[in-house]
Design an enzyme around this catalytic site. Structure first.
Site, PDB file in Angstrom:
ATOM      1  CB  SER A  79      39.477  52.424  44.737  1.00 20.76           C
ATOM      2  OG  SER A  79      39.438  51.233  45.492  1.00 20.76           O
ATOM      3  CG  ASN A  98      29.815  40.969  36.350  1.00 25.81           C
ATOM      4  OD1 ASN A  98      30.147  40.562  37.466  1.00 25.81           O
ATOM      5  ND2 ASN A  98      28.914  40.358  35.610  1.00 25.81           N
ATOM      6  CD  GLU A 152      32.660  47.757  42.937  1.00 25.20           C
ATOM      7  OE1 GLU A 152      31.485  47.568  42.573  1.00 25.20           O
ATOM      8  OE2 GLU A 152      33.202  48.864  42.878  1.00 25.20           O
TER       9      GLU A 152
END
Length: 395
Positions: free
Chosen positions: A102, A251, A374
């Protein structure tokens, strides 16, 4: 030499002949990061997870020297490597811990990508070389306390005051937030959603570290509060207009998760296989029981399929052919399978599976977050459903 009754064990990557699908360069960067993870992070990760702290600035510098921060971007001190190579790096980092992946993902695929793709030349020159080296840390402020899956509802607002902008609002669940030198903040304006680069020393900006987490404990998570934060006109990202700006960054991050989640699943599986081979139950190894082998075989198939899917999406991205719907397929499948594998591996380890002596419960807890950030699984199901039917079901 192995005989037919007791063949030499192989790992899941050998089972699926993954190495033969990679180039020499891809194998080299994968193996380099795997060694870094084993030598630098694995000896400490359980302790970092337990105390809920991580030496983020120190690690950022080391990751910068390794060349993985913004590694898939071109110029400005970035390595300019392929998307597939970046994915393999995410896989090896998350095989150690989702929090480490992350850190790299938010730095490179969210903050740096936003500046690289949507920023002006002066903004790129100012921030990207420092961020690629790990000397500056970035965060990405889109999610708000009341708006996660629906970023279009954001309340953070930027208003003009002469030539300046004044920002007010709150962002939540922001990785790297309390450690960041610059925050990419998305805000509603009279011209639609726009992005702003906010140095974290700006008066009115405050980052509060989120504590009492049971997931991603080896990661900095923060609330960002902006109260009358005054910025010059040049703080705006000039090329980003509307939600397409932040969504393009998401994305990029989701792509890394497609690989990363399978890294966590693979690490759980390897741990469970090793444990089953050495743990004796009723006078023989746990691995010698059919029920155990059935669990391991099913998990190996899913890990292998997830790796093949990730590599396929990586090749598409390197050719410039990857679509948002395809990223959703990868994120939905690989995170969903990864958390199921972590939970199943925990059953093989029994009571040992809930301790930090083994990585499985840590991965399982982390994957609870990876499953939903996400884009939740439900949102990705709707993205795929819309692609299949042509009918939007978000509202």
């Amino acid at each position: 030499m192995a005989d037919e009754t007791n063949p030499t064990p192989i790992d899941v990557e050998a089972l699926f002949a993954i190495d033969g699908l990679l180039t020499d360069d891809e194998r080299e960067i994968r193996d380099t990061v795997k060694r870094f993870g084993a030598q630098r992070i694995r000896p400490h990760i359980a302790d970092w997870f337990e105390i809920g702290e991580i030496p983020v600035h120190e690690l950022a510098l080391e990751l910068g020297r390794l060349g993985v921060l913004g590694m898939h971007l071109e110029g400005y001190g970035c390595a300019g490597m392929s998307a597939t190579s970046y994915g393999l790096v995410c896989q090896e980092l998350e095989a150690v811990d989702s929090g480490i992946r992350s850190l790299v993902s938010v730095q490179g695929s969210l903050a740096m990508f936003a500046i690289h793709h949507w920023g002006g030349e002066e903004q790129k020159q100012q921030w990207l070389p420092e961020m690629a080296a790990g000397r500056a840390i970035g965060c990405f402020g889109l999610t708000e306390p009341d708006f996660g899956s629906n970023p279009g509802g954001m309340r953070t607002r930027a208003t003009r005051d002469g030539s300046d902008w004044v920002l007010n609002g709150t962002k939540m669940w922001i990785t790297n937030g309390s450690a960041a030198d610059v925050a990419v903040i998305w805000a509603r304006t009279d011209e639609g959603v726009r992005g702003f680069l906010v140095p974290t020393t700006t008066p009115g900006f405050k980052a509060n570290t989120v504590t009492h987490k049971l997931s991603l404990r080896a990661s900095v998570t923060s609330e960002l509060v902006l109260q009358d934060v005054r910025l010059p006109a040049e703080a705006m990202l000039p090329e980003a207009r509307g939600l397409s700006g932040p969504l393009s960054c998401l994305n990029e991050a989701r792509f890394g998760i497609v690989f990363g989640a399978i890294g966590a699943a693979r690490d759980c599986l390897e741990c469970a296989v090793d444990y089953a081979r050495t743990r004796e139950v009723f006078d023989k190894p746990l691995a010698g029981y059919q029920l155990t082998q059935a669990k391991l075989a099913d998990m190996a198939v899913e890990v292998g399929k997830g790796q093949l899917l990730a590599l396929h999406l990586g090749r598409l991205k390197d050719r410039g052919e990857l679509t948002g719907e395809q990223v959703s397929v990868g994120k939905l499948n690989n995170t969903r399978e990864a958390i199921a594998i972590a939970r199943q591996c925990r059953t093989i380890l029994g009571a040992n599976g809930i301790t930090l002596e083994y990585p499985v419960i840590r991965h399982a807890n982390n994957l609870e977050s990876v499953l939903t950030y996400e884009g939740t699984s439900e949102v990705h199901q709707l993205v795929i459903g819309q692609a299949l039917t042509g009918s939007k079901a978000f509202r």
